[in-house]
Scaffold this motif. Structure first.
Motif, PDB file in Angstrom:
ATOM      1  N   GLU A  75      12.411  46.179  10.267  1.00 18.66           N
ATOM      2  CA  GLU A  75      13.230  47.404  10.297  1.00 18.66           C
ATOM      3  C   GLU A  75      13.858  47.617   8.927  1.00 18.66           C
ATOM      4  O   GLU A  75      14.523  46.733   8.390  1.00 18.66           O
ATOM      5  CB  GLU A  75      14.333  47.264  11.362  1.00 18.66           C
ATOM      6  CG  GLU A  75      15.216  48.489  11.530  1.00 18.66           C
ATOM      7  CD  GLU A  75      16.257  48.299  12.631  1.00 18.66           C
ATOM      8  OE1 GLU A  75      17.200  49.117  12.690  1.00 18.66           O
ATOM      9  OE2 GLU A  75      16.143  47.327  13.402  1.00 18.66           O
ATOM     10  N   ARG A  76      13.615  48.796   8.352  1.00 24.27           N
ATOM     11  CA  ARG A  76      14.205  49.129   7.059  1.00 24.27           C
ATOM     12  C   ARG A  76      14.323  50.642   6.932  1.00 24.27           C
ATOM     13  O   ARG A  76      13.411  51.377   7.302  1.00 24.27           O
ATOM     14  CB  ARG A  76      13.369  48.591   5.895  1.00 24.27           C
ATOM     15  CG  ARG A  76      13.967  48.943   4.516  1.00 24.27           C
ATOM     16  CD  ARG A  76      13.021  48.578   3.379  1.00 24.27           C
ATOM     17  NE  ARG A  76      11.861  49.476   3.311  1.00 24.27           N
ATOM     18  CZ  ARG A  76      11.826  50.603   2.586  1.00 24.27           C
ATOM     19  NH1 ARG A  76      12.883  50.983   1.883  1.00 24.27           N
ATOM     20  NH2 ARG A  76      10.735  51.348   2.561  1.00 24.27           N
ATOM     21  N   TYR A  77      15.452  51.096   6.413  1.00 25.00           N
ATOM     22  CA  TYR A  77      15.674  52.524   6.205  1.00 25.00           C
ATOM     23  C   TYR A  77      16.144  52.762   4.785  1.00 25.00           C
ATOM     24  O   TYR A  77      16.902  51.964   4.218  1.00 25.00           O
ATOM     25  CB  TYR A  77      16.729  53.053   7.186  1.00 25.00           C
ATOM     26  CG  TYR A  77      16.365  52.830   8.631  1.00 25.00           C
ATOM     27  CD1 TYR A  77      15.595  53.746   9.334  1.00 25.00           C
ATOM     28  CD2 TYR A  77      16.791  51.681   9.295  1.00 25.00           C
ATOM     29  CE1 TYR A  77      15.265  53.544  10.669  1.00 25.00           C
ATOM     30  CE2 TYR A  77      16.466  51.464  10.622  1.00 25.00           C
ATOM     31  CZ  TYR A  77      15.696  52.394  11.302  1.00 25.00           C
ATOM     32  OH  TYR A  77      15.374  52.168  12.615  1.00 25.00           O
ATOM     33  N   SER A  78      15.702  53.880   4.192  1.00 22.59           N
ATOM     34  CA  SER A  78      16.157  54.260   2.860  1.00 22.59           C
ATOM     35  C   SER A  78      17.387  55.153   2.955  1.00 22.59           C
ATOM     36  O   SER A  78      17.633  55.803   3.985  1.00 22.59           O
ATOM     37  CB  SER A  78      15.042  55.003   2.107  1.00 22.59           C
ATOM     38  OG  SER A  78      14.006  54.112   1.746  1.00 22.59           O
ATOM     39  N   HIS A  79      18.163  55.166   1.884  1.00 23.36           N
ATOM     40  CA  HIS A  79      19.308  56.069   1.809  1.00 23.36           C
ATOM     41  C   HIS A  79      18.822  57.525   1.794  1.00 23.36           C
ATOM     42  O   HIS A  79      17.663  57.802   1.483  1.00 23.36           O
ATOM     43  CB  HIS A  79      20.121  55.804   0.543  1.00 23.36           C
ATOM     44  CG  HIS A  79      20.868  54.507   0.565  1.00 23.36           C
ATOM     45  ND1 HIS A  79      20.272  53.301   0.265  1.00 23.36           N
ATOM     46  CD2 HIS A  79      22.167  54.238   0.834  1.00 23.36           C
ATOM     47  CE1 HIS A  79      21.174  52.333   0.351  1.00 23.36           C
ATOM     48  NE2 HIS A  79      22.338  52.879   0.691  1.00 23.36           N
ATOM     49  N   TYR A 109      27.139  50.556  12.755  1.00 26.65           N
ATOM     50  CA  TYR A 109      26.799  51.384  13.918  1.00 26.65           C
ATOM     51  C   TYR A 109      25.517  52.185  13.690  1.00 26.65           C
ATOM     52  O   TYR A 109      25.225  53.127  14.413  1.00 26.65           O
ATOM     53  CB  TYR A 109      27.950  52.337  14.255  1.00 26.65           C
ATOM     54  CG  TYR A 109      29.181  51.623  14.749  1.00 26.65           C
ATOM     55  CD1 TYR A 109      29.189  51.015  16.004  1.00 26.65           C
ATOM     56  CD2 TYR A 109      30.319  51.533  13.956  1.00 26.65           C
ATOM     57  CE1 TYR A 109      30.320  50.345  16.456  1.00 26.65           C
ATOM     58  CE2 TYR A 109      31.451  50.870  14.411  1.00 26.65           C
ATOM     59  CZ  TYR A 109      31.439  50.282  15.659  1.00 26.65           C
ATOM     60  OH  TYR A 109      32.555  49.608  16.111  1.00 26.65           O
ATOM     61  N   GLY A 110      24.764  51.824  12.678  1.00 30.92           N
ATOM     62  CA  GLY A 110      23.564  52.578  12.369  1.00 30.92           C
ATOM     63  C   GLY A 110      22.418  51.699  11.933  1.00 30.92           C
ATOM     64  O   GLY A 110      22.088  50.719  12.614  1.00 30.92           O
ATOM     65  N   PRO A 111      21.818  51.998  10.793  1.00 34.07           N
ATOM     66  CA  PRO A 111      20.625  51.271  10.350  1.00 34.07           C
ATOM     67  C   PRO A 111      20.888  49.782  10.117  1.00 34.07           C
ATOM     68  O   PRO A 111      21.991  49.377   9.731  1.00 34.07           O
ATOM     69  CB  PRO A 111      20.256  51.973   9.031  1.00 34.07           C
ATOM     70  CG  PRO A 111      20.951  53.289   9.081  1.00 34.07           C
ATOM     71  CD  PRO A 111      22.200  53.068   9.862  1.00 34.07           C
TER      72      PRO A 111
END
Length: 283
Positions: free
Chosen positions: A224-228, A246-248
């Protein structure tokens, strides 16, 4: 004549009186004194234990005496600090001892039974996996921003010396924990929906992004990985990993056959992470 004999037998037959109090000790120091009557069901024929009260007693004692084990670790001088075992209340043994007291009146004093809990990482494992560097990454930050620098150092400390065994999963949020004032985190700039703002723990995304680049190696699966929502200055575009309680989250799994060791340090304006293993991880 028979009635006289029975009367005499009654007079000379000893009456067994069970002790009503149990003294519980910890290292020979009195921890608590338990009344037998307190754990008996009222209005019942015969002795019966009120199990809910007994469970609460076990919970109370466990809160007092349970001690988490401490993993072996490497200090700033590269020395291995040995592990320390922990212990927990041995509920099964304590339950047997309490029932012997309740139904038989013995013992009247007992030492709290404990069960050893061994640490996940011992000195032998650590000395094996610290030998070969298999990944590393360094980013830079402005030391003049004291609050942000402080948050980066706290998060780096939280992941430092972490050992990920084969088939285990690393969650940045779980390992670092919630970023709060009570844990020492400060308000610093963060990116929220593409806009700069201030929040508790601002700056820790630089730690998670540095970690992402350090563990982007063979044998490690990014789960799991998210970009700004906008580019950040400390890593190239598309190489960041934003996190929020509370998010990524940033999550990866060790799919190799060897444990890996994460070493993290924030000092002199550099956020540096090295990854070690006994051998080069292979999938």
């Amino acid at each position: 004549m028979k009635s006289i004999i029975f009367s005499l037998l009654f007079v000379f037959t000893p009456i067994t009186v069970m002790a009503n109090e149990l003294t519980v000790t910890d290292h020979d120091k009195i921890s608590t004194t338990i009344s037998r009557d307190h754990y008996s069901f009222p209005f019942m024929d015969g002795p019966f234990i009120e199990q809910k009260k007994l469970d609460r007693l076990f919970d109370t004692i466990a809160q007092k005496i349970d001690k988490e084990p401490v993993d072996a670790m490497i200090n700033d001088r590269g020395e291995i600090i040995p592990e320390k075992p922990g212990y927990v209340l041995d509920r099964e043994k304590f339950n047997r001892q309490f029932r012997a007291f309740f139904y038989e009146g013995k013992p009247t004093t007992l030492e709290i039974p404990k069960r050893l809990v061994y640490p996940k990482v011992d000195s032998e494992l650590l000395s094996t996996i610290r030998e070969k560097k298999v990944g590393s990454y360094v980013t830079r930050f402005q030391e003049s921003n004291k609050e942000r620098s402080h948050n980066i150092a706290l998060a780096a400390e939280a992941i430092n010396n972490y050992v990920l065994l084969p088939d285990e999963t690393f969650s940045f949020n779980k390992v670092v924990g919630k970023r709060t004032k009570e844990k020492g985190y400060m308000r610093a700039p963060v990116i929220v929906k593409g806009e700069l703002a201030e929040d508790i723990g601002g700056g820790i995304c630089q730690v998670s992004s540095t970690l992402y680049n350090a563990v982007d190696i063979n044998g490690i699966e990014i789960v799991e990985r998210y970009s700004h929502s906008r580019s950040v200055p400390y890593v190239p575009p598309g190489r960041d990993a934003t996190v929020s309680w509370y998010g990524p989250d940033f999550v990866f799994a060790n799919k190799s056959h060897q444990p890996i060791l994460i070493r993290a340090r924030a000092i002199d304006g550099q956020m540096a992470i090295q990854v070690y293993s006994a051998d080069t991880p292979k999938q």
